[in-house]
Design an enzyme around this catalytic site. Sequence first.
Site, PDB file in Angstrom:
ATOM      1  N   HIS B 263      41.606  41.160  40.008  1.00  0.00           N
ATOM      2  CA  HIS B 263      43.040  41.099  39.359  1.00  0.00           C
ATOM      3  C   HIS B 263      44.299  41.443  40.489  1.00  0.00           C
ATOM      4  CE1 HIS B 263      46.013  41.427  35.909  1.00  0.00           C
ATOM      5  NE2 HIS B 263      46.850  42.316  36.700  1.00  0.00           N
ATOM      6  N   GLU B 264      44.101  42.637  41.032  1.00  0.00           N
ATOM      7  CA  GLU B 264      45.055  42.920  42.226  1.00  0.00           C
ATOM      8  C   GLU B 264      45.017  41.973  43.369  1.00  0.00           C
ATOM      9  OE1 GLU B 264      47.267  44.705  40.881  1.00  0.00           O
ATOM     10  OE2 GLU B 264      46.271  45.567  39.135  1.00  0.00           O
ATOM     11  N   HIS B 267      47.168  39.038  42.566  1.00  0.00           N
ATOM     12  CA  HIS B 267      48.575  39.453  42.907  1.00  0.00           C
ATOM     13  C   HIS B 267      48.892  39.444  44.491  1.00  0.00           C
ATOM     14  CE1 HIS B 267      50.166  40.436  38.934  1.00  0.00           C
ATOM     15  NE2 HIS B 267      49.319  41.292  38.926  1.00  0.00           N
ATOM     16  N   GLU B 293      51.667  37.326  37.178  1.00  0.00           N
ATOM     17  CA  GLU B 293      50.533  37.499  36.393  1.00  0.00           C
ATOM     18  C   GLU B 293      49.628  36.469  36.182  1.00  0.00           C
ATOM     19  OE1 GLU B 293      50.176  40.696  35.719  1.00  0.00           O
ATOM     20  OE2 GLU B 293      48.679  40.840  33.987  1.00  0.00           O
TER      21      GLU B 293
END
Lengths: 498, 498
Positions: B263-264, B267, B293
Amino acid sequence: MPSTTHEQFIRRVKEIQIAGSIESLLDWDQETYMPPKGAETRAAQLALIAGIAHDKLIGGDFGRLLEQVERETDGDPVLATNVREVRRVFDRKIKLPTALVEEIARTTTLAKGAWAQARAESNFARFAPHLEKLLDLKRQVAERIGYTTEPYDALLDEFEPGARVADVQRVFEEVKRELVPLVQALQTAPRQPDASILARACPVAQQTAFGLRVAEAMGFDFAAGRLDTTTHPFCCGFSPHDVRITTRYNEHYLPMSLFGIMHEAGHALYEQGLDPAHAWTPRGTAVSLGIHESQSRTWENLVGRGRPFWQHWFPKLQAEFPTLRDVKLDDWHFAINTVRPSLIRVEADEVTYNLHIMLRLDLERRLLTGQLKVSDVPAAWNEGLRALLGVLPPNDAQGCLQDIHWSLGIFGYFPTYALGNLYAAQFFEAAREAMPDLAATIARGELRPLREWLRAKIHCHGQRYRATDLVQEVTGRPLSPGPFIAYLNGKYRPLYGL
Amino acid sequence: MPSTTHEQFIRRVKEIQIAGSIESLLDWDQETYMPPKGAETRAAQLALIAGIAHDKLIGGDFGRLLEQVERETDGDPVLATNVREVRRVFDRKIKLPTALVEEIARTTTLAKGAWAQARAESNFARFAPHLEKLLDLKRQVAERIGYTTEPYDALLDEFEPGARVADVQRVFEEVKRELVPLVQALQTAPRQPDASILARACPVAQQTAFGLRVAEAMGFDFAAGRLDTTTHPFCCGFSPHDVRITTRYNEHYLPMSLFGIMHEAGHALYEQGLDPAHAWTPRGTAVSLGIHESQSRTWENLVGRGRPFWQHWFPKLQAEFPTLRDVKLDDWHFAINTVRPSLIRVEADEVTYNLHIMLRLDLERRLLTGQLKVSDVPAAWNEGLRALLGVLPPNDAQGCLQDIHWSLGIFGYFPTYALGNLYAAQFFEAAREAMPDLAATIARGELRPLREWLRAKIHCHGQRYRATDLVQEVTGRPLSPGPFIAYLNGKYRPLYGL
């Protein structure tokens, strides 16, 4: 005085120092965790925050505010300290025209590259014209800042406020007169240490664990600080509540990390011991580089290389590192106090170290007045080192090109290292007088009493006193060569069987 | 236009964003390495740098400079983007009187404490008056900022520039109509996953090593970034050359760290993919929270919870973690796609997650217009959750008091999470159309082609397009519920044997 002017002044001073603390964090991160490609971004961040700190100091109406507060201090001693030291820094900045500052920045950028190349090629001639230009610029700085006796004082004042090189030199000369024969005597002494013990394998993880225990015992507050790993160890404090130290490791040379940690933790105890009520003002800031170095040297050498310290810690060291279990305490103590004249300052032991500094101070002073020509530096260096230590560099890379400082335009800085050693010995003598059982206390593993004494006598005062006054205040007399000479003679002559 | 005005403008814009990047570093350090007692020092540093960024934006003559540049953009598209977005941010700031901003700051400070206590006691009444006051202040903000249809738009615009809540709500309604029955169907489906596999012990050190390998394969550049551990995972970028992510670990729940890292890193790929030539200007800045997101969700869910990804990575996972060696690929894939209606948003799976968001959006909108009274929030929350997910919180702590956002005065933020999921599905559909063999590529462990596509289509444009236009540009149509619904149906119905 109307509280608003005073408050405005303190608010502004704090903003300037908080900006400085942000700069420190940017530097710390650069050395510890910043990814390699982040350098350019970091440079932009540093430039912005440095510009802000600069503008807040000499931009706008701060000069007028400072003048107003100076007229209205009304004997408030805290305000007097803050005003005195802010004035010093303000004047140093305001007296230098932007063109000169920019010229120095441009010159050092080129000089740094030229120095690196010159050192790689061991070719002083490549660096010489840059050094020539930097000296010329630094002479201009000294003239702008002003001085009473000689230009060197104007440069020294940046690092050791109020110190005069003539006084420093006088003390150094006395030390030198004792040190040179002492070093010679130790080389031919009947007893010699077995330094090979120090090369025994000690796993890095356990070195860290052991170093943390020692720092904790010294009183380093890990809730208000931390330890990390970097190529070049350092200490930085953003306030008494966030003080960070770093060290480096060599599996086959434990003293590097351990004495590195004790050295930096010594700096850190000073930072943690400053009065938080005066954070970000001179009254809550360390006195000078020399006094700062006295704290690191106290813990690294006077404590850490002393026998009492190891009475308590050596069994613990042996428990941690099986390779040292057959070593005797006295042999360990002797090994970590090996004295050997060498070419490189940063690797020098505590006896020969100051002689390296004295050589540099002598050259810097003569270069600045023009008595020594740049082209004569290599010869003067080699002759100086031979006279002081009896060794001769095989080339300039290991001689006059070894230190980066001059290429960065830093002149007047080296003496603070030696001053640190002298202050440390004089403070430690006073500590022993105040606590006659200090050695026994340390031998029991109790290091906090010394920290408390240093905190009460030195740390908590911030810049209340300047270095010369602080020494007088703490020890009852001015800086003297006696304590350092007595310390070295008292420790090394018996160790070496003299 | 005269280059000097343009250059002055860009220089100032960069200074503001560089100050912001310093703020980010201060935040990063606070979460990663800052010692506990450093909090107060950090607050002082953050206040200083935030004040500087604020002054540089709305202090002095920046408004006039902005106006001048607006008159002189002359069709330069890069400058047009920069001017448009700087104007948006400038107006949002300048329209809010200092008194209102300070009142919000004071109120949130108290509200945060009250919320924490209310949650601890599960006593909504303690938080209610603070929420009331914050809503009143936020209504004032909306009125000052201005809007065309309803006040919510003025708040949403801060996080999703140009978005309108009515459009968002229309899409959400369609998604909701599909999701509610889907969730119900999955609960009673013939096949059910064995989620207990996920609780098998996986040592943290190997979790880190595996996560690093996956992030590396995704194309995260570790020379321009790093991974650390924090309580609340996040990503921050100081420029495309220094982008840092964090994760957290549970030895008995590998998905926490692994999907957290993906997820990170999603980003982070966005931040690393921005055009460095436009760093610290809107043209080199991410579009919106929703688009950001979408990138994290693409990697976490569309890639990371997909079967093709695990065709390549599952054998490697098993090699790293012996406890998983007897698990079948299909069972693993099913387990990491467990759907279960639950009370807590941050723990929700990708099917039920958006329903949590829709509930909050509905309440926020009605609270803001006054249709819903603060005292009726607990009842509305419980009734809403029951209708959407069929579950009922046993108390307000696990119900309407679970999120910190409202107490911080953050309204209009939640929808960006759901928008991210919808954008992600629509972008991913376009990626599959552009690269028909995408699934096979991913199944071979080749993740870079997807990163390159996202970089070329989304990352490199910065704020050239606003979110709605970017979606149109990349996918050929406006944001639509179809791709997300199709994705969920296409994945979950077969998995659950429907």
